[in-house]
Write a protein that holds these residues in place. Structure first.
Motif, PDB file in Angstrom:
ATOM      1  N   GLY A   1       2.032  -4.170   5.509  1.00 25.99           N
ATOM      2  CA  GLY A   1       1.279  -3.954   6.725  1.00 25.99           C
ATOM      3  C   GLY A   1       1.378  -2.494   7.335  1.00 25.99           C
ATOM      4  O   GLY A   1       1.223  -1.409   6.475  1.00 25.99           O
ATOM      5  N   ARG A   2       1.898  -2.446   8.565  1.00 24.12           N
ATOM      6  CA  ARG A   2       1.859  -1.271   9.021  1.00 24.12           C
ATOM      7  C   ARG A   2       3.622  -0.641   8.910  1.00 24.12           C
ATOM      8  O   ARG A   2       3.925   0.426   9.504  1.00 24.12           O
ATOM      9  CB  ARG A   2       1.696  -1.336  10.464  1.00 24.12           C
ATOM     10  N   LYS A   3       4.511  -1.347   8.215  1.00 23.17           N
ATOM     11  CA  LYS A   3       5.868  -0.979   8.238  1.00 23.17           C
ATOM     12  C   LYS A   3       6.108  -0.662   6.635  1.00 23.17           C
ATOM     13  O   LYS A   3       5.834  -1.332   5.737  1.00 23.17           O
ATOM     14  CB  LYS A   3       6.632  -2.089   8.476  1.00 23.17           C
ATOM     15  N   TRP A   4       7.103   0.588   6.612  1.00 22.79           N
ATOM     16  CA  TRP A   4       7.382   0.807   5.066  1.00 22.79           C
ATOM     17  C   TRP A   4       8.682  -0.064   4.708  1.00 22.79           C
ATOM     18  O   TRP A   4       9.439  -0.258   5.667  1.00 22.79           O
ATOM     19  CB  TRP A   4       7.527   2.298   5.030  1.00 22.79           C
TER      20      TRP A   4
ATOM     21  N   LYS B   1       1.173   5.852   0.961  1.00 17.94           N
ATOM     22  CA  LYS B   1       0.557   6.640   1.914  1.00 17.94           C
ATOM     23  C   LYS B   1       1.793   7.833   2.063  1.00 17.94           C
ATOM     24  O   LYS B   1       2.926   7.451   1.789  1.00 17.94           O
ATOM     25  CB  LYS B   1       0.297   6.173   3.307  1.00 17.94           C
TER      26      LYS B   1
ATOM     27  N   GLU C   1      -0.177 -11.255  10.848  1.00 18.73           N
ATOM     28  CA  GLU C   1      -0.216  -9.897   9.998  1.00 18.73           C
ATOM     29  C   GLU C   1       0.093 -10.658   8.525  1.00 18.73           C
ATOM     30  O   GLU C   1      -0.446 -10.007   7.616  1.00 18.73           O
ATOM     31  CB  GLU C   1       0.959  -9.006  10.551  1.00 18.73           C
TER      32      GLU C   1
ATOM     33  N   LEU D   1       7.263  -8.955   9.920  1.00 16.64           N
ATOM     34  CA  LEU D   1       5.812  -9.049  10.313  1.00 16.64           C
ATOM     35  C   LEU D   1       5.499 -10.100  11.079  1.00 16.64           C
ATOM     36  O   LEU D   1       5.928 -11.342  11.052  1.00 16.64           O
ATOM     37  CB  LEU D   1       4.809  -8.825   9.258  1.00 16.64           C
TER      38      LEU D   1
ATOM     39  N   TYR E   1       4.186   0.405   1.984  1.00 14.48           N
ATOM     40  CA  TYR E   1       4.144  -0.119   3.226  1.00 14.48           C
ATOM     41  C   TYR E   1       3.743  -1.666   2.848  1.00 14.48           C
ATOM     42  O   TYR E   1       3.022  -1.870   1.677  1.00 14.48           O
ATOM     43  CB  TYR E   1       3.128   0.084   4.014  1.00 14.48           C
TER      44      TYR E   1
ATOM     45  N   THR F   1       0.922  -1.136  -0.148  1.00 14.31           N
ATOM     46  CA  THR F   1       0.182   0.159  -0.062  1.00 14.31           C
ATOM     47  C   THR F   1       0.862   1.351   0.159  1.00 14.31           C
ATOM     48  O   THR F   1       1.954   1.147   0.177  1.00 14.31           O
ATOM     49  CB  THR F   1      -0.810  -0.007   1.358  1.00 14.31           C
TER      50      THR F   1
END
Length: 122
Positions: free
Chosen positions: A39-42, A19, A117, A113, A37, A17
Motif C-alpha cells: 500500500g502506501r507504507k513501507w 520505489k 486498502e 492498513l 511498500y 511494490t
C-alpha cells in the motif's frame, strides 16, 4: 544473499511494490535507498549500492529479543527504535532468518492498513 535475490524476495510478497523515494537528497547513502511498500507504507528499505543492511519492523518485544540474540541486529537509524531494526547482511543473522524477518515486517505493516486498502492490494 545479494541485492537481486533480496529484491526478488521482497517483491514476491503479495501486493509488494518498490520505489526509490529519496533521489534528490544530499546524502549519497539515502539517495540509493530502495523502499518496499505494501500500500502506501513501507515494510523494508535497503541501500542497493552498499547492500550492508535492511531496515525491518518488529513488535517491541521481538525487536528487543532479536537485538539480544544477534550482533547483526541493532536499533534502526532514523526510525522509531522501539519498532524498527537494522538487520545486517553477512553477519550472524542467517539469510533464512532475514527472510522470515522481512515477511514478519510485511505482515505487521499490512495489519496497519484499512480493510479497504488490504482488499484492494491482495
Amino acid at each position: 544473499m545479494n541485492i537481486e535475490e533480496f529484491r526478488d524476495y521482497c517483491l514476491s510478497l503479495p501486493g509488494a511494490t518498490e520505489k526509490m523515494p529519496f533521489p534528490m537528497v544530499k546524502d549519497p547513502y539515502s539517495r540509493d535507498v530502495l523502499c518496499f511498500y505494501i500500500g502506501r507504507k513501507w515494510f523494508c528499505y535497503v541501500n542497493i549500492v552498499v547492500f550492508d543492511r535492511c531496515c525491518l519492523k518488529s513488535t517491541p518485544e521481538d525487536a528487543e529479543e532479536l537485538r539480544e540474540r544477534y550482533k547483526g541486529i541493532r536499533p534502526a537509524w532514523h526510525m522509531n527504535k522501539r519498532f524498527w531494526n537494522d538487520v545486517y547482511f553477512n553477519s550472524d543473522v542467517p539469510d533464512k532468518e532475514i527472510k522470515e524477518l522481512v515477511k514478519n515486517s510485511y505482515r505487521l505493516v499490512l495489519e496497519t492498513l484499512s480493510d479497504k486498502e488490504r482488499q484492494a492490494l491482495l
